[in-house]
Design an enzyme around this catalytic site. Sequence first.
Site, PDB file in Angstrom:
ATOM      1  N   GLY A  16     104.372  80.336  73.750  1.00  0.00           N
ATOM      2  CA  GLY A  16     104.581  79.757  75.077  1.00  0.00           C
ATOM      3  C   GLY A  16     104.194  78.283  75.046  1.00  0.00           C
ATOM      4  N   GLY A  50     108.875  77.288  89.558  1.00  0.00           N
ATOM      5  CA  GLY A  50     108.509  76.108  90.353  1.00  0.00           C
ATOM      6  C   GLY A  50     108.384  74.849  89.535  1.00  0.00           C
ATOM      7  N   GLY A  51     107.269  74.681  88.834  1.00  0.00           N
ATOM      8  CA  GLY A  51     107.118  73.463  88.064  1.00  0.00           C
ATOM      9  C   GLY A  51     105.690  73.193  87.631  1.00  0.00           C
ATOM     10  N   GLU A 116     104.546  71.802  97.119  1.00  0.00           N
ATOM     11  CA  GLU A 116     104.306  73.254  97.212  1.00  0.00           C
ATOM     12  C   GLU A 116     103.044  73.506  98.035  1.00  0.00           C
ATOM     13  OE1 GLU A 116     104.145  74.842  93.221  1.00  0.00           O
ATOM     14  OE2 GLU A 116     106.288  75.309  93.231  1.00  0.00           O
ATOM     15  N   HIS A 232     101.476  87.810  93.492  1.00  0.00           N
ATOM     16  CA  HIS A 232     102.547  87.145  94.248  1.00  0.00           C
ATOM     17  C   HIS A 232     102.979  88.113  95.347  1.00  0.00           C
ATOM     18  CE1 HIS A 232     106.193  85.066  95.293  1.00  0.00           C
ATOM     19  NE2 HIS A 232     105.764  84.045  94.582  1.00  0.00           N
ATOM     20  N   ARG A 280      99.383  82.407 100.048  1.00  0.00           N
ATOM     21  CA  ARG A 280      99.883  83.499  99.218  1.00  0.00           C
ATOM     22  C   ARG A 280      98.984  84.741  99.229  1.00  0.00           C
ATOM     23  NH1 ARG A 280     101.487  81.895  93.038  1.00  0.00           N
ATOM     24  NH2 ARG A 280     103.306  80.857  93.874  1.00  0.00           N
ATOM     25  N   HIS A 341     100.450  88.487  89.064  1.00  0.00           N
ATOM     26  CA  HIS A 341     101.211  87.294  88.689  1.00  0.00           C
ATOM     27  C   HIS A 341     100.476  86.403  87.687  1.00  0.00           C
ATOM     28  CE1 HIS A 341     104.306  84.355  89.328  1.00  0.00           C
ATOM     29  NE2 HIS A 341     103.469  83.465  89.845  1.00  0.00           N
ATOM     30  N   GLU A 365      97.055  80.478  79.489  1.00  0.00           N
ATOM     31  CA  GLU A 365      96.613  81.498  80.449  1.00  0.00           C
ATOM     32  C   GLU A 365      95.530  82.404  79.873  1.00  0.00           C
ATOM     33  OE1 GLU A 365      99.869  83.131  82.669  1.00  0.00           O
ATOM     34  OE2 GLU A 365      98.639  84.758  83.484  1.00  0.00           O
ATOM     35  N   ARG A 376      94.057  80.123  92.132  1.00  0.00           N
ATOM     36  CA  ARG A 376      94.852  79.089  91.445  1.00  0.00           C
ATOM     37  C   ARG A 376      95.808  78.406  92.409  1.00  0.00           C
ATOM     38  NH1 ARG A 376     100.381  79.227  88.511  1.00  0.00           N
ATOM     39  NH2 ARG A 376     100.730  80.882  90.010  1.00  0.00           N
TER      40      ARG A 376
END
Length: 525
Positions: A16, A50-51, A116, A232, A280, A341, A365, A376
């Site tokens: 990753g 998202g980003g 966001e 999520h 969230r 998530h 992660e 987060r």
Amino acid sequence: MEIKRIETDFLLIGSGIAALNFALRVIDKGNVLILTKKERTDANTNYAQGGIASVFDKEDSFKSHKEDTVRAGLGLSEEEAVDIMVREGPSRIKDIINWGVEFTEDKSSDLELWKEGGHSHRRIVHAGDFTGRAVEKGLISAIKSHPNIRIFEHHLAFEIIMANNSCYGVYALDVSTGEIIQVISKLTLLATGGAGQVYQHTSNPGVATGDGVAMAYNAGCRIADMEFFQFHPTTLYTPEPEERQFLISEAVRGEGGRLYDMDGNRFMEGIHPKMELAPRDVVARACDSVLKKRGDNYVYLDISHKDSNEIKNKFPNIYRECLKYSIDITKEPIPVVPAAHYMCGGVYTDLFGRTDIRGLLAAGEVAFTGVHGANRLASNSLLEALVFSARAGKEALDWMVGGVPVEDILPSTERITTIEESVLAVHTKKEIKQTMWDYVGIVRRDYLLNRAMRRFELYLEEIEELYRNSYLSQDIIELHSLITVAYLITRSALSRNESRGLHFNKDHPDENEQCKNHTIIRKEG
Ligand SMILES: Cc1cc2nc3c(=O)[nH]c(=O)nc-3n(C[C@H](O)[C@H](O)[C@H](O)COP(=O)(O)OP(=O)(O)OC[C@H]3O[C@@H](n4cnc5c(N)ncnc54)[C@H](O)[C@@H]3O)c2cc1C
């Protein structure tokens, strides 16, 4: 048992963002071998929509990004780590752009920045709504032609090779042949990502079984803050269980999507003044509470009151994916369920990715740097992975081990018996995931956590025995990781007698100043 041996300077577990970014930092200093469980793009990174949060806007500042991050972390973010992350972020993003990662630009060819939830400025660098895929593609292209790199796909690392409290590589299973190999390295980076698969519902792909945390814990590393698992609120519910749930992005609620229970009650009313646009974790808890109270499998997210062309234009991906399940989101509500998530805790590291074991670094992660605290902030995880894997790469040479006669390193166990384990593994895996979902999920209670703990202690013993004695398969290794992670999350949750951020316990509904510490667990003995 004859075990094949391979040697390398740098051994990277995972492919990753953290592993690939690290690889590009050390590739000119020695041979790099990447072991990855499946295909090279099978990683959480590849699914990030998202980003990456970072300060590029003239109106924005490091101070503001730091404040937003620390606010979300509710008293548990490590401020020095946050400071490093926000300050070094823009340079690390420029590095990967120079290596070929393409982000969306605005009309003046500057990076287009999204805003966001929780961020007080526009600071989300993105590539359309498939940022992760663009990052994977760019970084893989940048490393793949380098003469110093080897990538072994379908290789599953399962045990750290230890001698003199140092790491000398790993044992890995070649999943295609069933062969066990010994990889000896001067430096090993754990970049195995998250552990969403420990829960029944997750947005994470099948590779996210927490192997890195399990390996590091079993080798003696400290593991921190595992109780903080982010859920999520809205992923697509499918009647047949899928490996991972498709994410129905926050933007659908942002554009007017409403949440209903199966009787048509808009249940966010009275829960939060912002209704569906509440944070969230608040929305996830509300959905969970409706599901638990009513015993339903899903709630509804409805956007069908909006103009149908507008919906298709704004959410082409979601529209197409739902149609595969015969759900037309322009005409009917979407059945959704919250899903595990993001793992905020992980292998305890310092500001250069160093773990408690010499020769073993961790980033991404799988690692705990302390930046996220109890919650987060959106798009900070790719940033954390990018910044701290680069720092780990910088320090890598100083942290290398060497000088141990590698011939002397033998497998810690001899796996001689073959147990007909497959059915056992599949069955137990299901039970662990279900127990985690029902008892150690979004809303917790002491008696549920204790009930889960009793089961997990028993499973741990049984699975450990299976793992030590049977011929190793991917099922057994992953089951061993899942039970270790389930145990660590539950034990951490039980030791936090308060509710803070992502950890919500109905029996201790408020924050408790005395609990304002990290939860650290280390294997006894
Ligand atoms: C659906 C989704 C959307 C997201 N959106 C965003 C977002 O918009 N912004 C953001 O900041 N974050 C987002 N995240 C989180 C973010 O994507 C991850 O935190 C980040 O990509 C983790 O990167 P990593 O390199 O640490 O791990 P990963 O990208 O997960 O890579 C881990 C690698 O390790 C390999 N591996 C695992 N175990 C083993 C083993 N035993 N042996 C060999 N290889 C192994 C895996 O195959 C994989 O290649 C999202 C996550 C998901 C699931």
